[in-house]
Scaffold this active site. Structure first.
Site, mmCIF file in Angstrom:
data_model
loop_
_atom_site.group_PDB
_atom_site.id
_atom_site.type_symbol
_atom_site.label_atom_id
_atom_site.label_comp_id
_atom_site.label_asym_id
_atom_site.label_seq_id
_atom_site.Cartn_x
_atom_site.Cartn_y
_atom_site.Cartn_z
ATOM 1 C CE1 TYR A 91 -14.215 34.299 -19.756
ATOM 2 C CE2 TYR A 91 -13.053 35.169 -21.848
ATOM 3 C CZ TYR A 91 -14.195 34.713 -21.112
ATOM 4 O OH TYR A 91 -15.234 35.270 -21.884
ATOM 5 C CB SER A 92 -5.768 33.782 -17.493
ATOM 6 O OG SER A 92 -6.042 34.573 -18.834
ATOM 7 C CD GLU A 112 -10.738 41.271 -21.817
ATOM 8 O OE1 GLU A 112 -11.140 39.960 -22.040
ATOM 9 O OE2 GLU A 112 -9.983 41.412 -20.945
ATOM 10 C CB SER A 132 -9.494 42.215 -13.014
ATOM 11 O OG SER A 132 -8.499 42.170 -14.098
ATOM 12 C CD GLN A 188 -12.711 38.045 -18.691
ATOM 13 O OE1 GLN A 188 -11.555 38.674 -18.436
ATOM 14 N NE2 GLN A 188 -12.993 38.181 -19.748
#
Lengths: 394, 379
Positions: A132-133, A248, A165, A130
């Site tokens: 995202y950040s 999540e 991750s 993922q």
């Protein structure tokens, strides 16, 4: 009901015949968890179990069969789950594709994307991460700056993600990118899917206060992503991101390692480590702390149970995922601190000759991230204040 | 049973909410306090509660009750908590009924249960002897005399004790103080010779009395349950009371919370609603979560009582501890977030804090129930 019993009998027989003996033993090490993917190093039994279950779509029992799922009803899926528990079968496949991307693909993906990606997720062929950040976009996720420039037949992606991750182990990434820098920050975001093997993608691991971690920094340097890999519409990525975050948060808040299903766990450890004196824990100060924690843990577990029951009955509490995420992760941090106290100076060991030495301290330190990742406690309190309490300006 | 209300229970909740909001609102509570009412509640309201089936909510149908069960009793108590309604619901409908159902002979049940359902007889539990709740601490003596026993001792914090027709008295027939064995329960006529009571005006303006028993002669037929075996019955009475108090405190918490959120949306300071301040938003959001947890624990305890679950005591303690803690937080935050006006007697929020304090102390606070829970869980 008779049909369900037939299904149970057939399922039981199939599981007995197809679940390898090694896959009926408890998971004790990281390597015991099967994540699948092109780079997976699996034991023969893990491979067999994943392939057999994936072949029937039983890694994702309730997904439609046309997309590689099991096509089971809720009741049938429950039967499968209880039959797997009966023989203590391990989960055949752990996957962000199953937990996070899959539900979003089913809701927002086009037909070609669903046909392309869902079966590979179900069979464990492709492992997802993922994106995202970013270094400058944590709690204020919508301020993300990774850019995807429209080049006609493809997007040119440049930027940096953080806290990705397993980026180093993943095959593909679902990624939030900015396709339009000229509009309000929430409106210029799009949701892209692309291969981590694409030229220009690189990763480097992040070491945490708890030691080695699955987190990475991920860099995109002129990565070309075909236009058909855009999920949903350009500029609508934020809606998908929020939908996915809800999943999540429920997952983090409700998992066994945080909030749910752990009543009595801390006191059991305390009994073993500290012992009893006249039928009560020999350390009375700590006993008070433990029981206060267990009261909250139990009331939280009952709340999880109640909201599930209410959801079945068509009722519900608003901003549920935020409440569960906030409370569940705060509880888990409290639990880890108590376990450290119970173990006293033994809990401080970082490395030692015995197996598992240093684990507790690492788990304690890792738990501090629970209330940061997937939306901080403060962000979740903001969401409750806004959506449930409807406070002004929230 | 799932942790969700049935359609019947939802109807009871609606009727209870409507009833107490109109028949026994906070203004009635204020009036009773300001007039130093001798009864401490409104008898006409209690008669209506009997008509509604509230007084007999736990009384089995064969004795003229509604037999709705503990979840329903909790919903009534929650509505009482929201409106701070003064009524002998806890003392009589919950404690009195449970005493008779759990320990009464068929003669005792036939004699008293219909009267409870009709709202015609008030009960009070005379158990506590010290300021800190400790049900095995019983020094009141019951010595054999005539065809029965002679009671001597002093009981404190007897809820509705000054108006009760019948007292349920815990006295020691054998053993030492704090022994669980040797406690016997008695049904004592409040007008019997040697019974005297002194009403105490409490911080929450509810009724409590100090009851003195001086050579009170009771008949053998007035023993409730087995001689020496009263503690198990007392625990059942108390657990029903604790779960119902948890429900009342849930009502106190949720109403205090609603009033506070409303205030955050109305009050202007620094040119804006104070609800825009994140310092208050986060505390309000946290409180929301805590009230939800108290609701879950309370419902579980009431369901456990209805199902006669082996862990009913465990869940009663969990609910009493959690709901008490949350009621304290909700009312503390309520007064604080209301600021100066929250400290004024004119404003209702202070009543909620007072009731929360008294309800927490009744039948054990979080320290008592934390200890009890830990013991039940083997530590």
């Amino acid at each position: 009901m008779a049909d369900l019993e037939t299904f149970r009998a057939e399922t039981r027989a199939w599981l007995e015949a197809n679940c390898p003996a090694e896959m009926r033993t408890p998971i004790t090490r990281d390597a015991d968890v099967c994540w699948g993917g092109r780079k997976a190093k699996l034991s023969e039994a893990q491979r067999l179990w994943m392939d057999r279950m994936g072949g029937r779509g039983w890694t994702v029992p309730e997904w439609p069969a046309e997309y590689g799922g099991g096509g089971l009803s809720k009741d049938e899926a429950k039967v499968l789950d209880s039959e797997m528990r009966r023989i203590k079968a391990r989960s055949p496949l752990s996957s962000f594709g199953i937990w996070m991307l899959g539900p979003a693909l089913l809701k927002y993906g086009n037909e070609a994307q669903k046909k392309e990606h869902l079966p590979k997720i179900a069979r464990g062929e492709i492992r997802w991460c993922q994106g995202y950040s970013e270094p400058g976009a944590g709690s204020d996720l919508a301020s993300l700056r990774t850019s995807a420039e429209d080049k006609g037949d493809h997007y040119l992606v440049n930027g940096q993600k953080v806290w990705t991750s397993y980026a180093d182990k993943a095959d593909w990434i679902f990624c939030l990118v900015r396709t339009d820098p000229s509009v309000a920050k929430h409106l210029g975001i799009s949701f892209l899917l692309f291969d981590m093997a694409s030229p220009g993608v690189s990763t480097s691991p992040i070491k945490l206060i708890s030691g080695a971690s699955p987190f990475c920094q991920t860099f995109f340097d002129n990565v070309q992503v075909p236009k058909e890999n855009l999920m949903g519409q350009a500029g609508k990525g934020w809606d998908i991101a929020k939908y996915l975050l809800t999943h999540e948060r429920e997952m983090i808040g409700g998992s066994d390692s945080t909030g749910g299903g752990m009543q009595g766990g801390v006191s059991q450890v305390a009994r073993r480590q500290i012992g009893l004196d006249a039928a009560i824990l020999a350390d009375t100060g700590l006993r008070t702390d433990i029981v206060r924690h267990e009261i909250n843990a139990w009331a939280f577990a009952l709340t999880m149970e109640r909201v599930k029951d209410e959801a079945k009955a068509g009722q519900g509490v608003g901003a549920l995922s935020s409440m569960l995420k906030y409370y569940g992760t705060e509880l888990n941090k409290d639990r880890m601190q108590l376990l450290m106290s119970i173990n006293g100076s033994d809990g401080l060991t970082w490395e030692g000759p015995g197996e598992g030495e240093g684990d507790l301290a690492r788990h304690w330190l890792r738990s501090r991230a629970n209330s940061i990742e997937g939306g901080t406690s403060e962000i979740n309190l903001n969401i409750i204040a806004k959506r449930v309490l409807e406070l002004p300006g929230a | 049973m799932a942790l969700v209300l049935t359609d019947d229970q939802k109807m009871i909740r609606e009727s209870a909410d409507g009833f107490f909001k109109t028949e026994a609102p906070v203004s009635q509570h204020r009036h009773l306090r300001d007039t130093a009412d001798a009864t401490g509640f409104d008898r006409a309201t209690w008669a209506k509660m009997a008509e509604m089936g509230f007084a007999g909510v736990l009384v089995p149908e064969e004795y003229g009750g509604a037999g709705f069960g503990h979840v329903a009793a909790g919903l009534i108590m929650e509505a009482i908590g929201r409106n701070l309604s003064a009524a002998p619901m806890l003392s009589t409908a919950v404690l009195g009924t449970t005493a008779l159902v759990a320990g009464g002979s068929s003669e005792q049940q036939a004699k008293y249960l219909p009267l409870i359902a009709e709202g015609k007889r008030l009960f009070a539990l005379a158990a506590d002897e010290a300021a800190r709740h400790n049900p095995a601490h019983v020094t009141t003596t019951a010595t054999p005399s005539g065809n029965g026993f002679r009671l001597n001792g002093v009981k404190g914090f007897v809820l509705d004790g000054h108006v009760a027709d019948t007292l349920i008295v815990a006295a020691r027939t054998s053993g030492e103080d704090k022994d669980k064995d040797g406690i016997t329960l008695f049904l004592v006529d409040a007008k019997a010779a040697g019974v005297s009571n002194e009403r105490r005006s409490m911080v929450d303006s509810r009724n409590a009395a100090r009851v003195t028993l001086a050579d009170v002669q009771v008949d053998g037929a007035d023993v409730l349950g087995a001689v020496g075996g009263g503690f198990a019955i007392l625990e059942k009475i108390l657990d029903a009371g604790r779960a119902c108090l948890a429900a009342e405190m849930l009502g106190v918490s949720s109403e205090s919370f609603v009033k506070t959120i409303d205030y955050l949306k109305q009050r202007d300071q620094f040119g804006q609603k104070i609800g825009t301040f994140q310092a208050l938003q986060h505390r309000a959001a946290h409180l929301f979560c805590e009230v939800e947890l108290a609701r879950s624990a309370t419902l579980r305890a009431l369901v456990a009582l209805d199902e006669k679950d082996d862990r009913a005591s465990l869940f009663a303690s969990l609910a009493k501890a959690k709901s008490g803690e949350v009621a304290k937080l909700a009312t503390n935050e309520g007064v604080q977030m209301h600021g100066g006006i929250g400290m004024t007697d004119d404003f209702d929020i202070g009543f909620y804090m007072k009731r929360a304090r008294a309800a927490q102390e009744t039948f054990g606070d979080i320290a008592f129930h934390g200890d009890r829970l830990a013991r039940l869980m083997g530590y």
